[in-house]
Every structure is written in structure tokens, then in C-alpha cells.
Write a protein that holds these residues in place. Sequence first.
Motif, PDB file in Angstrom:
ATOM      1  N   PRO A   1       0.822  -1.213   0.000  1.00  0.00           N
ATOM      2  CA  PRO A   1       0.000   0.000   0.000  1.00  0.00           C
ATOM      3  C   PRO A   1       0.851   1.256   0.000  1.00  0.00           C
ATOM      4  O   PRO A   1       1.995   1.250   0.467  1.00  0.00           O
ATOM      5  CB  PRO A   1      -0.803  -0.132   1.298  1.00  0.00           C
ATOM      6  N   GLU A   2       0.278   2.358  -0.515  1.00  0.00           N
ATOM      7  CA  GLU A   2       0.998   3.632  -0.462  1.00  0.00           C
ATOM      8  C   GLU A   2       0.931   4.247   0.935  1.00  0.00           C
ATOM      9  O   GLU A   2       1.727   5.102   1.281  1.00  0.00           O
ATOM     10  CB  GLU A   2       0.445   4.608  -1.504  1.00  0.00           C
ATOM     11  N   TYR A   3      -0.011   3.783   1.749  1.00  0.00           N
ATOM     12  CA  TYR A   3      -0.074   4.207   3.143  1.00  0.00           C
ATOM     13  C   TYR A   3      -0.829   3.127   3.923  1.00  0.00           C
ATOM     14  O   TYR A   3      -1.589   2.331   3.352  1.00  0.00           O
ATOM     15  CB  TYR A   3      -0.786   5.549   3.295  1.00  0.00           C
ATOM     16  N   TYR A   4      -0.620   3.089   5.232  1.00  0.00           N
ATOM     17  CA  TYR A   4      -1.396   2.191   6.083  1.00  0.00           C
ATOM     18  C   TYR A   4      -1.230   2.605   7.537  1.00  0.00           C
ATOM     19  O   TYR A   4      -0.344   3.400   7.891  1.00  0.00           O
ATOM     20  CB  TYR A   4      -0.985   0.721   5.886  1.00  0.00           C
ATOM     21  N   PHE A   5      -2.113   2.073   8.376  1.00  0.00           N
ATOM     22  CA  PHE A   5      -2.041   2.268   9.818  1.00  0.00           C
ATOM     23  C   PHE A   5      -1.510   0.973  10.427  1.00  0.00           C
ATOM     24  O   PHE A   5      -2.099  -0.092  10.226  1.00  0.00           O
ATOM     25  CB  PHE A   5      -3.413   2.608  10.402  1.00  0.00           C
ATOM     26  N   ARG A   6      -0.421   1.073  11.148  1.00  0.00           N
ATOM     27  CA  ARG A   6       0.205  -0.102  11.732  1.00  0.00           C
ATOM     28  C   ARG A   6      -0.058  -0.138  13.227  1.00  0.00           C
ATOM     29  O   ARG A   6       0.069   0.858  13.934  1.00  0.00           O
ATOM     30  CB  ARG A   6       1.709  -0.081  11.472  1.00  0.00           C
ATOM     31  N   THR A   7      -0.424  -1.322  13.717  1.00  0.00           N
ATOM     32  CA  THR A   7      -0.685  -1.510  15.140  1.00  0.00           C
ATOM     33  C   THR A   7      -0.312  -2.926  15.530  1.00  0.00           C
ATOM     34  O   THR A   7      -0.353  -3.842  14.698  1.00  0.00           O
ATOM     35  CB  THR A   7      -2.163  -1.229  15.467  1.00  0.00           C
ATOM     36  N   SER A   8       0.052  -3.108  16.778  1.00  0.00           N
ATOM     37  CA  SER A   8       0.506  -4.429  17.224  1.00  0.00           C
ATOM     38  C   SER A   8      -0.626  -5.271  17.777  1.00  0.00           C
ATOM     39  O   SER A   8      -0.624  -6.489  17.645  1.00  0.00           O
ATOM     40  CB  SER A   8       1.592  -4.266  18.292  1.00  0.00           C
ATOM     41  N   LYS A   9      -1.617  -4.650  18.407  1.00  0.00           N
ATOM     42  CA  LYS A   9      -2.712  -5.393  19.016  1.00  0.00           C
ATOM     43  C   LYS A   9      -4.042  -4.843  18.528  1.00  0.00           C
ATOM     44  O   LYS A   9      -4.259  -3.631  18.521  1.00  0.00           O
ATOM     45  CB  LYS A   9      -2.641  -5.306  20.544  1.00  0.00           C
ATOM     46  N   VAL A  10      -4.932  -5.771  18.151  1.00  0.00           N
ATOM     47  CA  VAL A  10      -6.226  -5.371  17.615  1.00  0.00           C
ATOM     48  C   VAL A  10      -7.302  -6.335  18.112  1.00  0.00           C
ATOM     49  O   VAL A  10      -7.083  -7.550  18.149  1.00  0.00           O
ATOM     50  CB  VAL A  10      -6.238  -5.378  16.070  1.00  0.00           C
ATOM     51  N   LYS A  11      -8.431  -5.772  18.502  1.00  0.00           N
ATOM     52  CA  LYS A  11      -9.635  -6.562  18.733  1.00  0.00           C
ATOM     53  C   LYS A  11     -10.599  -6.250  17.608  1.00  0.00           C
ATOM     54  O   LYS A  11     -10.930  -5.093  17.365  1.00  0.00           O
ATOM     55  CB  LYS A  11     -10.265  -6.218  20.080  1.00  0.00           C
ATOM     56  N   PHE A  12     -11.074  -7.309  16.952  1.00  0.00           N
ATOM     57  CA  PHE A  12     -11.832  -7.134  15.715  1.00  0.00           C
ATOM     58  C   PHE A  12     -13.149  -7.887  15.820  1.00  0.00           C
ATOM     59  O   PHE A  12     -13.172  -9.092  16.092  1.00  0.00           O
ATOM     60  CB  PHE A  12     -10.984  -7.655  14.549  1.00  0.00           C
ATOM     61  N   VAL A  13     -14.266  -7.156  15.654  1.00  0.00           N
ATOM     62  CA  VAL A  13     -15.599  -7.756  15.606  1.00  0.00           C
ATOM     63  C   VAL A  13     -16.131  -7.543  14.188  1.00  0.00           C
ATOM     64  O   VAL A  13     -16.472  -6.414  13.814  1.00  0.00           O
ATOM     65  CB  VAL A  13     -16.546  -7.117  16.635  1.00  0.00           C
ATOM     66  N   PRO A  14     -16.172  -8.594  13.347  1.00  0.00           N
ATOM     67  CA  PRO A  14     -16.545  -8.423  11.940  1.00  0.00           C
ATOM     68  C   PRO A  14     -17.900  -7.751  11.778  1.00  0.00           C
ATOM     69  O   PRO A  14     -18.857  -8.082  12.469  1.00  0.00           O
ATOM     70  CB  PRO A  14     -16.568  -9.862  11.408  1.00  0.00           C
ATOM     71  N   GLY A  15     -17.946  -6.790  10.849  1.00  0.00           N
ATOM     72  CA  GLY A  15     -19.180  -6.090  10.544  1.00  0.00           C
ATOM     73  C   GLY A  15     -19.610  -5.079  11.571  1.00  0.00           C
ATOM     74  O   GLY A  15     -20.648  -4.440  11.416  1.00  0.00           O
ATOM     75  N   LYS A  16     -18.816  -4.897  12.671  1.00  0.00           N
ATOM     76  CA  LYS A  16     -19.218  -3.960  13.717  1.00  0.00           C
ATOM     77  C   LYS A  16     -18.136  -2.940  14.038  1.00  0.00           C
ATOM     78  O   LYS A  16     -18.351  -1.739  13.880  1.00  0.00           O
ATOM     79  CB  LYS A  16     -19.615  -4.721  14.975  1.00  0.00           C
ATOM     80  N   LYS A  17     -16.947  -3.419  14.467  1.00  0.00           N
ATOM     81  CA  LYS A  17     -15.953  -2.446  14.920  1.00  0.00           C
ATOM     82  C   LYS A  17     -14.571  -3.060  14.939  1.00  0.00           C
ATOM     83  O   LYS A  17     -14.393  -4.281  14.917  1.00  0.00           O
ATOM     84  CB  LYS A  17     -16.311  -1.946  16.316  1.00  0.00           C
TER      85      LYS A  17
ATOM     86  N   GLY B   1      -4.714  -0.833  19.745  1.00  0.00           N
ATOM     87  CA  GLY B   1      -3.839  -0.186  20.713  1.00  0.00           C
ATOM     88  C   GLY B   1      -3.106   0.964  20.051  1.00  0.00           C
ATOM     89  O   GLY B   1      -3.681   1.691  19.235  1.00  0.00           O
ATOM     90  N   LEU B   2      -1.835   1.139  20.362  1.00  0.00           N
ATOM     91  CA  LEU B   2      -1.038   2.210  19.782  1.00  0.00           C
ATOM     92  C   LEU B   2      -1.002   2.041  18.262  1.00  0.00           C
ATOM     93  O   LEU B   2      -0.609   1.005  17.751  1.00  0.00           O
ATOM     94  CB  LEU B   2       0.377   2.174  20.333  1.00  0.00           C
ATOM     95  N   THR B   3      -1.454   3.075  17.546  1.00  0.00           N
ATOM     96  CA  THR B   3      -1.569   3.028  16.096  1.00  0.00           C
ATOM     97  C   THR B   3      -0.714   4.129  15.485  1.00  0.00           C
ATOM     98  O   THR B   3      -0.798   5.295  15.900  1.00  0.00           O
ATOM     99  CB  THR B   3      -3.035   3.209  15.657  1.00  0.00           C
ATOM    100  N   ASN B   4       0.086   3.751  14.492  1.00  0.00           N
ATOM    101  CA  ASN B   4       0.991   4.699  13.839  1.00  0.00           C
ATOM    102  C   ASN B   4       0.703   4.716  12.346  1.00  0.00           C
ATOM    103  O   ASN B   4       0.506   3.671  11.729  1.00  0.00           O
ATOM    104  CB  ASN B   4       2.440   4.285  14.092  1.00  0.00           C
ATOM    105  N   MET B   5       0.650   5.911  11.760  1.00  0.00           N
ATOM    106  CA  MET B   5       0.415   6.054  10.332  1.00  0.00           C
ATOM    107  C   MET B   5       1.735   5.949   9.571  1.00  0.00           C
ATOM    108  O   MET B   5       2.701   6.616   9.912  1.00  0.00           O
ATOM    109  CB  MET B   5      -0.270   7.382  10.025  1.00  0.00           C
ATOM    110  N   VAL B   6       1.738   5.115   8.523  1.00  0.00           N
ATOM    111  CA  VAL B   6       2.929   4.894   7.707  1.00  0.00           C
ATOM    112  C   VAL B   6       2.603   5.279   6.275  1.00  0.00           C
ATOM    113  O   VAL B   6       1.620   4.810   5.711  1.00  0.00           O
ATOM    114  CB  VAL B   6       3.393   3.423   7.781  1.00  0.00           C
TER     115      VAL B   6
END
Length: 904
Positions: free
Chosen positions: A219-235, A239-244
Motif C-alpha cells: 500500500p501507499e499508506y497504512y495504519f500499523r498496530t501491534s494489538k487489535v480486537k476485531f468484531v466483523p461487521g461492527k468495529k 492499541g497504539l496506532t501509527n500512520m505509515v
Amino acid sequence: MTCQKTSHTFTKIAFKPLHTNLFNIVLISFFLTIGCGNLYSQEIKPKKTPLPAARQSDKSKKASKDTTKTITDTIKIDSIKPKKAFLDGLLKHNAKGYEKIDKKKNTLTLYDEAELYYKDIELKSGIIILDYKNDEVYAGRIKDSAGILVQYPNFKQGSNEVQPDSIRFNFKTKKALIYNSRTEQGEFKIKAEITKKENDSVYYLKGARFTTSTDVDNPEYYFRTSKVKFVPGKKVITGLTNMVIADVPTPIALPYAYFPMSEEKSISGIIVPSYNDSNTRGFSLQNGGYYFALSDNYDLTVLGDYYTNGSYAMRFESSYAKRYKYRGNVNFRFENLISSERGYPDYSKQNIYNIQWSHSKDSKSNPNSSFSASVNMGSSKYFKQSINQANIGSSLNNTLSSSISWNKTFNTIPQARIALTATHSQNTQTEEINMTLPSLQASVDRIYPFVGKDGVKKGLIKNINLQYNLSGKNSFVTTDSLFFKPQMFDNAKIGMQHSIPISTNFKVFKYFSASASTNYQETWVTKTINRSFDSDLNTVVDKTVNGFDAFRTYNFSSSLGTTIYGTFKFGDTKKIQAIRHVMRPSFSYSYTPSFERYYDTYAIDATGATYKDYTRFENGVYGQPGKSNSNIIGFDLSNTFEAKVTDKDSTKTEPKKVMLLNNLNFSTSYNFNADGKTTFALEPIRVSGGTQLFDNKMNVNFAATLNPYAIDNSGQQINVFNINNRGSLFRMTSANMTLNYSFSNKNDKKDENKQSERNGGRSDDLFGTNTDLNDTRKSQFTEEDSENVITEFFNSKLPWDMTMAYSLTYTNTKRENKISGNSLMISANMDITPKWKGGISTGYDFVQKGVTFTQLRFERDLLSWRMSFNWTPLGTYSNWNFFIGIKSGMLSDIKWNKRSASNR
């Protein structure tokens, strides 16, 4: 990333040891039941229906009647349920390489283009291993002949899809481990190093990246994070998120982030404002607010601006729709503008506002009734002074207009109609407002009283028809400062008009069409005037008389017309084979008598020796009755010219039709009752025409006025023909010509300036594109349906379009003999490269000898991002605007917008 909801994927298989245990349990239960009648495996309620007793003799029946108890069945279905099979659905699988079953390890291996289908699950991969013993399935890649890993797994469940490097799933615990998964959720594309499926609705990701780029791996850009909680179709919660950007980490980081991902409807949320500064208003936060997703049928956006000098603005925007019923939108904008600082000579403060409402009703919902609205009203200076609109076309428009109407048709015989309308017309230069609130229109369809039983309407008598029309108005004339204030309603004009037109039409001498009509009108008013001379004030005064009054008028008119065809043939071998000329001459006559009975006289001075006529119905909402006779005969001639030419395509046998002149019209009239002072017998001849050239891409229209009367030395028209005053037969008092030319090498150009047209501006971009500073993510250029194809030599196809408008006006009313208007305007857009677009709108006024409105616009497609620059270098509305931001509406707040300090 969307980790798909994995569920039971394999066929249920019962193990042999399970069969052995089940048999032993059933056997022991049986013997225990036989040996001990009072011992049960569980508490069993007696059956409601007892078993029938064995037949006995009559003697035994009597003896045992009191001693024998009824025997009931105490045996019920065993409470120990059999273990559920491994899979409870049909499992299908196949592989191109091989399918291998290992009974010792209890595994099934599918190799090379392996496929497995179970319920709503589809799993495709290079290798799939089904482990019956551990209730697991594994899918991964395989190596080709060159040692490269190919055939990545593709896991699909319902509408969700995951494309990882490998996947491992346990059917008993419902947990999964997914490595390097790739998935999509709405506009987001998500890739994670490791994904853990906790249950059917929660996933945990490690080493994840989020992007709206089309290529999630590069990608030409992305948001990188080490820990994620993911609920499909909802949210998605991170954690700490950095734009690359371009694989370079940026200082843009958040301690945590929340991304809503509902697929069912829009999500409410905060709209982040942008920072700006102004020379006259200070620093500002603009276009910040909140979006309310109220329901599936309507929403609301609230936006605001604030400047450090106290200026502020509020905007409320709402769209609504109900399928097969109606749709519309409402915009309300208010701005409190403060310039400079209190105490300085250039300090000023004013409030401006604008209301827009558009509503349309689906005709299918009720064919006999309709409701529509098109409202554009507010402060006359709004588009000229707004701090959030850069719309030159709307700024130069001198009129704002609105209309709200309701129509109802009654299916009676004859059919009747009624309409209620509220209208508004506002001159932004004089700030005068004309408004009707409301206007009533009602009518009854035509009635043919003399038609026969056969229903044929033919001839003078049978074609006689009459109709009834009713019109009512409540009219106001006011200004911006008094709009909707009590003073506005004090000068209301209320009236009603009834009309009964009677008409007929018939043929004369076979080739002529004749018509005759008469119209009776009765006008009711609620206010009249009484004019007199006030000797104390030494002036003429009008006294308003409240009360019902009415006047009645009638007139007569007739017409006679025909159509004449003429063809001039030049031969089939000629380039121009023939020219066809169609003439439609028509004569009309109208007579309106004098209604002097509605006129009175008043003294114009204190002596009372001089009197003038007036009517008490002056300035009425429907005008006033005429005092003089009107006895007018009119003439009109329309022409069209069409040519037949030899087609360039030699395979076609029929000639090609080419329109030479769409119309060429001549019209004039003669009034037999003209007095030669204020009115003249012969009206000027008006000439107008138009045609289309270059495959209908250029529209040419022209018009001229030819006056037969002469003028005196002061420039006033006199009752002497110009030719009798040693002049020409006619004086050309005015003439104009307009050219409009649009051409391009693209497909048909789309109209992308709807908002400008709605605001009262132009639909094209001759005055530049409409820049709504509320949302600068939208492109300034026409969006093509298909993406540009990048070829080796891009210059072999440079998409472009161009619009040109030329206007020429000649004036000679009082022998000025001058060109009063002569201007050329051009707008051009071009794809400079596959990713660069450029455009210009400019013009030149040859009379004023200066450049007209000029706008330069550039745009760069940065794949997931868009960068644009808009510059107006000259004039009162000079400004520039720079924008760079993510195209996706989900991340519209990630942007940088900078514009010049407003001059307004």
C-alpha cells in the motif's frame, strides 16, 4: 481485516470406542431394570395412558377387582443421549493432485488445488489436512516446480472472505489461528501477521495494518498496530496506532483507535474540523461537527466554523428518502460575519443565511397527486460574502427563486384539477423580493356541448368547447431587511380571478387551419384606492380602501395559418442533392374593448381645473382593466431549411439529412387603434433564428429588432416612418448573436456542476467549478466510468474537453451605433498524464478590454489519496485553495486543507 466466521467444516464421524461404551451402558441399564423394578436410571413420570390389563374370567374379575393394581409402564427413553457426530452436514471435497486417508492418524489430506465445501463454508488451498482425532483442519500453500509457494488458502463463509498464508481451525473449541490473513471490511483492507479467532464474533490480531489502498501487500499508506480486537461487521479497536506513508513511519500516532464497520447503515460520528487563518477574521476551525445517522430513511449533518475575532457559521444538512414514495434534502446555512476589530474604521458585522430545500414525490405512489419543492432563498449577498462557498457562477447570478407546489387531480367527468403553489423571486442586486403565499390554480377540463353521440369533433359547431379556470393569489413585495417581518404582511395584495374561455377550430379551404376564441374574466380584489388632491399637503394622495370589489373584462381573438413545403432539387449526382424549405405563415386578430366605466378622475392641482383619469384597481395583483380599445392584427412566419447531401459512406444508398436552419422567424403586428403618441400602429419586426453546426456540437443563435419609425434629435421615437425621414426602410435598433461550442475526445461529458446550477449558477464550468469547502474530497473534474489505461506512449491518447461561449451585442436605439457587448469565454480540461489533471476557465471582454473571470485548477491522483489546487488569480473573488487527503469517506478527516485569506 475481516476474519471470516469459521464454523463446522467437516463430516461428523463416530469413533469405534464410543460405540463400545454406548453398548455397555445400554446393556447394564437393561439388566438393572429387569433385576430391580424399583431402581431407575432417572426419575420418570408415569405415563398418562395406562397399559391395558390381560383378559380374565368373570370370576377372577370380581375377585381381583379390589386387589389388583393397574400396571403402568415405567420404562422410558434412556436419558443418556448419544454423542453428537463430528459434522452434522454434508461435506464435499476434491483435489487435483491426490486425496489420502491415514487411518492410524485419523487424517484426510487433499493436495494441489484442494477444495472443501461444508454448509456455507468454502475452503480452497494448495493443501488441506483434516484431523479427525484432534477435531482440526489445516490449510496452507504448496511449492511449485521452481520452489515458489503458490496456491494461497482462500476461506469464504457467507459474504466474508479471508486470504491468509495458512489457517488452522479447531471444531470443538471453535478457535482458529490464521497467519498473514488478508481481508476486506467495507472500504478497509486489513492484513495481519497472526489472527486468533476467539469465537464466532471476536478476533484478535497481532502485527496488523489497515489501509484503503487497493494493494494491501504494497500500500501507499497504512495504519500499523501491534494489538487489535476485531468484531466483523461492527468495529475494530486497536492499541497504539501509527500512520505509515510509503513505508516511512510518520509522527502521526494515536494511543488507541476505534473504527466503526457496520455494513447495515451509516454510523454517527464526529467530523474533525480543519485549521485556517484569515487576514480580517483571525485564526479559525472550519467544517467541524457531527454526523447523525438517524435512521435508514434520513440523516443529519451539523457543521460549524469559528474565528478568533468572533465570527462563526452553522450549517445543517439533511437528506431523506423513502423508496417508491419520495426523496429530498434540506440545507440551512447561517453565518455571523465580523470583519476587523471593534473600534477600527473597517469594522463591520452582519448576518447572512441561505435555505435550500429540494423534494420530489414518486409518481407511482399516487398518480393523482403530487408534491414538489425547489427552494433557494436567503440573504441576497450570501453567495458573494459566504466564508464557506467559492461558487463564482452563483455569485454572479442576480436572481434567487423558489417554488413549492401541490397538485391534485379529481377523476370526475369532466376531470378537475387543483394546485396550491408558493413562489419566491429575489433580485440580489436591488434586494427586492416578490412572493406569493399561496397561489391557487383550479380548472375543469374542456366541455364540448355540441358534440354528437358518436363523439366526433369535426367542424365549426362541434368543436366549440368551454373551460373554467380559477386563480387566486396572496402576493407580497418586500426587501431583505423586512422579509417575514410584520411590515411585510401589511402591504399584501389579495385577489382572485375567474375565467371562462370558449374556443373552436376548423378547416378553411382544406389547407388552412382556423381558430376563434373569446374569454370572459372576472377579477375580485380586497383593496382598492381612492385618489385625490390634498390641498394641505399640496400633493396627490392615494387612500387605501379595504373591502371587496370586482371588475369584469372580455376579449376576442382568431387565427389563420397553414404550412407550405418547397423542395429545390439539384440532382442525385451532386454533393447537395436537394434543399427543403418549410414555411408556416399565420395571421392573428385580437380585439379588446375599452373598459372606461372602471375609471374616475382626480384633480392634479389646487385649482381643480386639470383632471386626470385613474382606476381604483391600479396596482392590483391581477393588473387593471384597459381604458383604450385594442384592435390588433398580427403576422408570424417561421421557416426551417434542411438539405439532403450525399453520404460520405459509399455503402449507404440513402442521402444524409442535414439541418441548415432550425428556425428563422419573423413577427410583427399592427394596432388599428394606436394614438400615434404613446402607442404606434406598426410594431417593430423581430427576427430570430438558430442552427447547429459540426455534428450538433455548436449552437448558433441570433436575433434582431427592425424598427420602421424614425426618431427625432433627442432620440425619441416619432410617428413618422424612417424611410419618409430620408432614412432606410428599417432601423436596426438591436441585434445579438451567441455561439456555444462543446467538444472533446472523451465520451459524452457528464454534468458535474449540479450544486452550482441549484444555487442559481451555470451548469457548465465557464465560470469555474463549484467549490463547496464543506467537502473538498470530491474531484473538480468529470469522473470517468472506467479507469485510465496507462500505455507505453500516453500521449497517443490525451483525454480532454473544451467549452466555448461567444456573445456579441449591437445597440442602436438612439443612434448609438455601437457594440455594447463582445466577449469570449473558454473552459478546458485535460488529463496531462494518467494521474495529473488540469483545467482552466477564462475569457476576454473586447469592449472593456480586459480578462474576465479566470480560474486555474489542478489535481493529482495519489491512488488512495487526492491532491488538488484551485486558483482564481484576478478580480474581487481572487483566492486559492490547496487540499490533500484520503479519498475514502471513512477516513475523510485525515486531510490537510489550506486556502487563502478571504477578501470578502
